[in-house]
Scaffold this motif. Structure first.
Motif, mmCIF file in Angstrom:
data_model
loop_
_atom_site.group_PDB
_atom_site.id
_atom_site.type_symbol
_atom_site.label_atom_id
_atom_site.label_comp_id
_atom_site.label_asym_id
_atom_site.label_seq_id
_atom_site.Cartn_x
_atom_site.Cartn_y
_atom_site.Cartn_z
ATOM 1 N N GLU A 165 -20.505 14.205 2.450
ATOM 2 C CA GLU A 165 -20.916 12.850 2.821
ATOM 3 C C GLU A 165 -19.964 12.312 3.874
ATOM 4 N N PRO A 166 -20.469 11.864 5.017
ATOM 5 C CA PRO A 166 -19.583 11.298 6.034
ATOM 6 C C PRO A 166 -18.838 10.084 5.488
ATOM 7 N N PRO A 167 -17.564 9.893 5.866
ATOM 8 C CA PRO A 167 -16.828 8.719 5.418
ATOM 9 C C PRO A 167 -17.460 7.450 5.986
ATOM 10 N N GLN A 168 -17.308 6.357 5.269
ATOM 11 C CA GLN A 168 -17.888 5.090 5.710
ATOM 12 C C GLN A 168 -17.118 4.500 6.879
ATOM 13 N N GLU A 169 -15.799 4.743 6.928
ATOM 14 C CA GLU A 169 -14.970 4.202 8.000
ATOM 15 C C GLU A 169 -14.720 5.270 9.068
ATOM 16 N N GLU A 170 -14.445 4.809 10.268
ATOM 17 C CA GLU A 170 -14.153 5.708 11.372
ATOM 18 C C GLU A 170 -12.914 6.553 11.063
ATOM 19 N N PRO A 171 -13.005 7.878 11.154
ATOM 20 C CA PRO A 171 -11.817 8.716 10.953
ATOM 21 C C PRO A 171 -10.726 8.356 11.961
ATOM 22 N N PRO A 172 -9.468 8.601 11.610
ATOM 23 C CA PRO A 172 -8.348 8.199 12.486
ATOM 24 C C PRO A 172 -8.125 9.185 13.632
ATOM 25 N N TRP A 173 -9.125 9.304 14.498
ATOM 26 C CA TRP A 173 -9.009 10.274 15.584
ATOM 27 C C TRP A 173 -7.956 9.846 16.608
ATOM 28 N N VAL A 174 -7.206 10.818 17.091
ATOM 29 C CA VAL A 174 -6.393 10.671 18.302
ATOM 30 C C VAL A 174 -7.069 11.531 19.358
ATOM 31 N N VAL A 175 -7.393 10.934 20.499
ATOM 32 C CA VAL A 175 -8.215 11.609 21.506
ATOM 33 C C VAL A 175 -7.350 12.052 22.681
ATOM 34 N N SER A 176 -7.573 13.269 23.135
ATOM 35 C CA SER A 176 -6.835 13.806 24.281
ATOM 36 C C SER A 176 -7.358 13.213 25.579
ATOM 37 N N ALA A 177 -6.646 13.490 26.655
ATOM 38 C CA ALA A 177 -7.204 13.230 27.980
ATOM 39 C C ALA A 177 -8.323 14.234 28.229
ATOM 40 N N PRO A 178 -9.342 13.859 28.996
ATOM 41 C CA PRO A 178 -10.380 14.843 29.336
ATOM 42 C C PRO A 178 -9.865 15.833 30.378
ATOM 43 N N PHE A 179 -10.232 17.082 30.205
ATOM 44 C CA PHE A 179 -9.910 18.118 31.182
ATOM 45 C C PHE A 179 -11.222 18.549 31.833
ATOM 46 N N VAL A 180 -11.263 18.552 33.155
ATOM 47 C CA VAL A 180 -12.495 18.850 33.880
ATOM 48 C C VAL A 180 -12.239 19.995 34.855
ATOM 49 N N GLU A 181 -13.105 20.997 34.802
ATOM 50 C CA GLU A 181 -13.022 22.091 35.760
ATOM 51 C C GLU A 181 -14.423 22.626 36.018
ATOM 52 N N LEU A 182 -14.775 22.759 37.289
ATOM 53 C CA LEU A 182 -16.103 23.217 37.697
ATOM 54 C C LEU A 182 -17.200 22.461 36.939
ATOM 55 N N LYS A 183 -16.993 21.163 36.801
ATOM 56 C CA LYS A 183 -17.938 20.226 36.191
ATOM 57 C C LYS A 183 -18.064 20.382 34.673
ATOM 58 N N SER A 184 -17.357 21.342 34.056
ATOM 59 C CA SER A 184 -17.288 21.391 32.597
ATOM 60 C C SER A 184 -16.190 20.438 32.134
ATOM 61 N N THR A 185 -16.467 19.699 31.079
ATOM 62 C CA THR A 185 -15.504 18.729 30.553
ATOM 63 C C THR A 185 -15.107 19.110 29.135
ATOM 64 N N PHE A 186 -13.807 19.027 28.858
ATOM 65 C CA PHE A 186 -13.258 19.356 27.550
ATOM 66 C C PHE A 186 -12.520 18.129 27.014
ATOM 67 N N LEU A 187 -12.725 17.825 25.736
ATOM 68 C CA LEU A 187 -12.079 16.677 25.107
ATOM 69 C C LEU A 187 -11.739 17.049 23.666
ATOM 70 N N ALA A 188 -10.505 16.755 23.245
ATOM 71 C CA ALA A 188 -10.067 17.089 21.885
ATOM 72 C C ALA A 188 -9.884 15.837 21.048
ATOM 73 N N ARG A 189 -10.197 15.956 19.776
ATOM 74 C CA ARG A 189 -9.928 14.915 18.781
ATOM 75 C C ARG A 189 -9.072 15.510 17.677
ATOM 76 N N ILE A 190 -8.019 14.778 17.318
ATOM 77 C CA ILE A 190 -7.070 15.221 16.301
ATOM 78 C C ILE A 190 -7.066 14.207 15.165
ATOM 79 N N ALA A 191 -7.023 14.692 13.924
ATOM 80 C CA ALA A 191 -6.900 13.790 12.780
ATOM 81 C C ALA A 191 -6.085 14.476 11.687
ATOM 82 N N THR A 192 -5.250 13.701 11.017
ATOM 83 C CA THR A 192 -4.542 14.232 9.854
ATOM 84 C C THR A 192 -5.500 14.264 8.670
ATOM 85 N N VAL A 193 -5.432 15.316 7.874
ATOM 86 C CA VAL A 193 -6.318 15.496 6.728
ATOM 87 C C VAL A 193 -5.519 16.071 5.564
ATOM 88 N N THR A 194 -5.992 15.815 4.357
ATOM 89 C CA THR A 194 -5.294 16.291 3.159
ATOM 90 C C THR A 194 -6.135 17.243 2.331
#
Length: 279
Positions: free
Chosen positions: A136-165
């Motif tokens: 079941e998805p959590p009701q509140e927004e997970p505590p994501w930390v988002v990376s800067a976007p990396f773009v090369e040849l029009k492909s875009t990469f983006l990372a999300r980090i969260a602490t989990v237990t």
């Protein structure tokens, strides 16, 4: 040195470590390099290194595996000769004219090594944490930390980090992201990995390529090298219409590293070449 070889060296050193493929200092021939074979996860023991020659027309012609360069003395006798032979087999299996091949050769080498190793090495923990049949998805927004976007040849990469237990928490965070972010849900790939310490000395680690073969394993390996625990990463890729080859794995890892830095999990590194911030 061709541009293709320069990109391949950069990609391999980003994925497996900055000393994976380096010019041989003991040779005056600039076409000879030393390839240090990465250890097969979960092992962290350094493996053999090989002397490889890249003809000036590479990748139109295959690289030449000259000989063993060195071997870890802690490994059994004969390991270096075995690894040299296996890597020659791997190159012959994956090489295709005009295409760089070392990343695929390393992955093929690992597969060959796994097939003859006992007990078989694996990058995942053997005992998954029991979880409900449906997360079941959590009701509140997970505590994501988002990376800067990396773009090369029009492909875009983006990372999300969260602490989990727990694994169930990691899966619920991923479910929430996919359920609430249409742009992420429609991306080409959402590559995930997590490492979690449980009770009584147990641990859980897993990954998902989401169609980008071997990418999840590389993310998990990066987390193992960084000794990161109780954290998950989701690297999203939007394909730009042009193939990146093995360079895509370097970009996936670079994006994840940036996310780990922004989350305060590792110290900030100097910016490398090729990073482009998206608009």
């Amino acid at each position: 040195m061709s541009e293709a070889l320069q990109d391949e060296i950069s990609a391999l050193n980003s994925i497996y470590g900055e000393t994976t493929l380096l010019p041989s200092r003991s040779s005056s021939d600039p076409t000879i390099y030393i390839l240090t074979l990465p250890p097969l996860p979960p092992s962290t023991t350094p493996s053999s290194s090989l002397l490889i020659q890249f003809p000036p027309t590479y990748p139109d012609v295959p690289p030449i595996i000259l000989s063993t360069h060195s071997s870890n003395p802690a490994l059994p006798r004969g390991t270096a000769a075995r690894d040299t032979s296996l890597f020659r087999d791997a190159v012959s299996q994956v090489y295709s004219p005009s295409s760089v091949c070392l990343f695929d050769a390393i992955e093929s080498f690992n597969d060959l090594l796994s097939a003859i190793s006992s007990p078989p090495a694996a990058s995942r923990s053997p005992s998954p944490e029991p979880t409900p049949a449906q997360e079941e998805p959590p009701q509140e927004e997970p505590p994501w930390v988002v990376s800067a976007p990396f773009v090369e040849l029009k492909s875009t990469f983006l990372a999300r980090i969260a602490t989990v237990t727990s694994v169930s928490q990691a899966r619920s965070y991923l479910a929430h992201l996919l359920a609430t972010d249409k742009k992420v849900r429609s991306a080409t790939h959402n590559i995930t990995a997590w490492r979690i310490r449980g009770e009584n000395g147990t641990s859980y680690q897993d990954c998902d390529d989401d169609g980008e073969t071997a990418a999840g394993g590389r993310l998990l390996h990066l987390m193992q090298v960084m000794d990161l625990w109780d954290v998950m990463v989701v690297v999203t890729r939007w394909y730009g219409g042009q193939k990146l080859g093995p360079r895509r794995f370097a970009l996936i890892n670079m994006t994840a590293r940036d996310g780990f830095v922004r989350a305060g999990l590792v110290q900030e590194e100097k910016e490398g070449a090729g990073k482009k911030k998206g608009k």
